[in-house]
Design an enzyme around this catalytic site. Structure first.
Site, PDB file in Angstrom:
ATOM      1  N   SER A  31      83.914  17.819 -21.883  1.00  0.00           N
ATOM      2  CA  SER A  31      83.427  18.197 -20.793  1.00  0.00           C
ATOM      3  C   SER A  31      82.277  17.165 -20.491  1.00  0.00           C
ATOM      4  O   SER A  31      81.689  16.529 -21.522  1.00  0.00           O
ATOM      5  CB  SER A  31      82.631  19.566 -20.506  1.00  0.00           C
ATOM      6  OG  SER A  31      82.179  19.782 -19.436  1.00  0.00           O
TER       7      SER A  31
ATOM      8  N   TYR B 170      78.870  27.225 -24.493  1.00  0.00           N
ATOM      9  CA  TYR B 170      79.828  26.052 -24.137  1.00  0.00           C
ATOM     10  C   TYR B 170      79.015  24.536 -24.173  1.00  0.00           C
ATOM     11  O   TYR B 170      79.867  23.634 -24.829  1.00  0.00           O
ATOM     12  CB  TYR B 170      80.025  26.257 -22.688  1.00  0.00           C
ATOM     13  CG  TYR B 170      81.111  25.291 -21.974  1.00  0.00           C
ATOM     14  CD1 TYR B 170      82.454  25.852 -21.774  1.00  0.00           C
ATOM     15  CD2 TYR B 170      80.575  24.208 -21.565  1.00  0.00           C
ATOM     16  CE1 TYR B 170      83.271  25.087 -21.152  1.00  0.00           C
ATOM     17  CE2 TYR B 170      81.916  23.446 -20.949  1.00  0.00           C
ATOM     18  CZ  TYR B 170      83.232  23.995 -20.845  1.00  0.00           C
ATOM     19  OH  TYR B 170      84.247  23.187 -20.455  1.00  0.00           O
TER      20      TYR B 170
END
Length: 266
Positions: A148, A161
């Site tokens: 990401s 995350y």
């Protein structure tokens, strides 16, 4: 230069994945489903791995692949013996499964932190560990980690995350260094916000934590850093996954490809 070291031109079918076996985690929806379809379209037999057994089976039937119903959050069940069969013969491993939790650090549930790192860092390590011996023996392998923009940039309220994606980027690079002499490449794909169920579920959480209407989350939070003001489509990410899986990408390893609309250019 010795003739054996002269690079050879990529053959016309260098993008074909015919005869290869791929495994995609979180493959029943979102980026995983798009990637499974893209790999199958190039000729690979795709194993759709997902906790959603019904969704995995349906997609596997659609693309002529097979399904593996698995809960990657249950790390204790991912033993060498349990992984031996599903990872047997896998030439392409796409680590895609993920979850999200949005909360300030001081309020972040430690159990959620552990779950996110377990699914998005420990599980990829265990799958890579299980897949590499076979790849080494065959002299070919592709490890593709769906990271990401948060693997290279941080955002508030996403401690687990961001930590997991940064760790995945590091794991991918180590895999690249160890696998190079065996014909195995390892790379990350690092998209911005993608139009997936994972992102859609964040809208309410982001609205709550920032104290704004849910309708304003995209414009005021998610897309503020991007030069291109739209969500990434799963098929766009899948196209890059499929290329990295091909023989055309044989010299690409240890890399992280951003697809974030210019977010990381700042």
């Amino acid at each position: 230069m010795n003739s054996s070291t002269v690079p050879q031109a990529v053959s016309p079918d260098g993008g074909s994945l015919a005869g290869l076996r791929a495994l995609v985690t979180g493959g029943a929806s979102g980026i995983g489903a798009a990637s499974a379809r893209a790999l199958a379209a190039r000729g690979a037999h795709v194993v759709v791995a997902d906790v959603d057994a019904t969704g995995a089976a349906a997609l596997a039937a659609e693309i002529g692949g097979s399904a593996w119903a698995v809960d990657l959050l249950d790390a204790e069940s991912l033993t060498d013996e349990a992984l031996a069969t599903p990872l047997a013969g896998v030439d392409i491993l796409v680590n895609n499964a993920g979850i999200q939790r949005v909360s300030p650090i001081e309020e972040f549930d430690p159990a959620d932190f552990h779950r996110i790192l377990g699914l998005m860092l420990e599980a990829p390590f265990l799958l890579i560990r299980a897949a590499l011996p076979g790849m080494y023996a065959r002299g070919f392998g592709r490890i593709i980690n769906v990271s990401s923009v948060h693997g290279i940039r941080a955002s508030a309220f996403k401690s687990a995350y961001v930590a997991a994606k940064h760790g995945l980027e590091g794991l991918s690079k180590v895999t690249a260094l160890e696998g190079g002499e065996h014909g195995v490449t390892s790379n990350c794909v690092a998209p911005g916000y993608v139009r997936t169920p994972l992102v859609e579920k964040q809208l309410a959480e982001q609205a709550a934590v920032h104290g704004i209407p849910e309708s304003e989350v995209l414009s005021r939070i998610m897309l503020t850093e991007s030069a291109i003001k739209r969500l990434v489509e799963p098929e766009e990410v899948a196209s890059l996954v499929a290329w990295l899986a091909s023989r055309e990408a044989a010299m690409v390893t240890g890399a992280s490809y951003t697809m974030d609309g210019g977010w990381s250019a700042r």
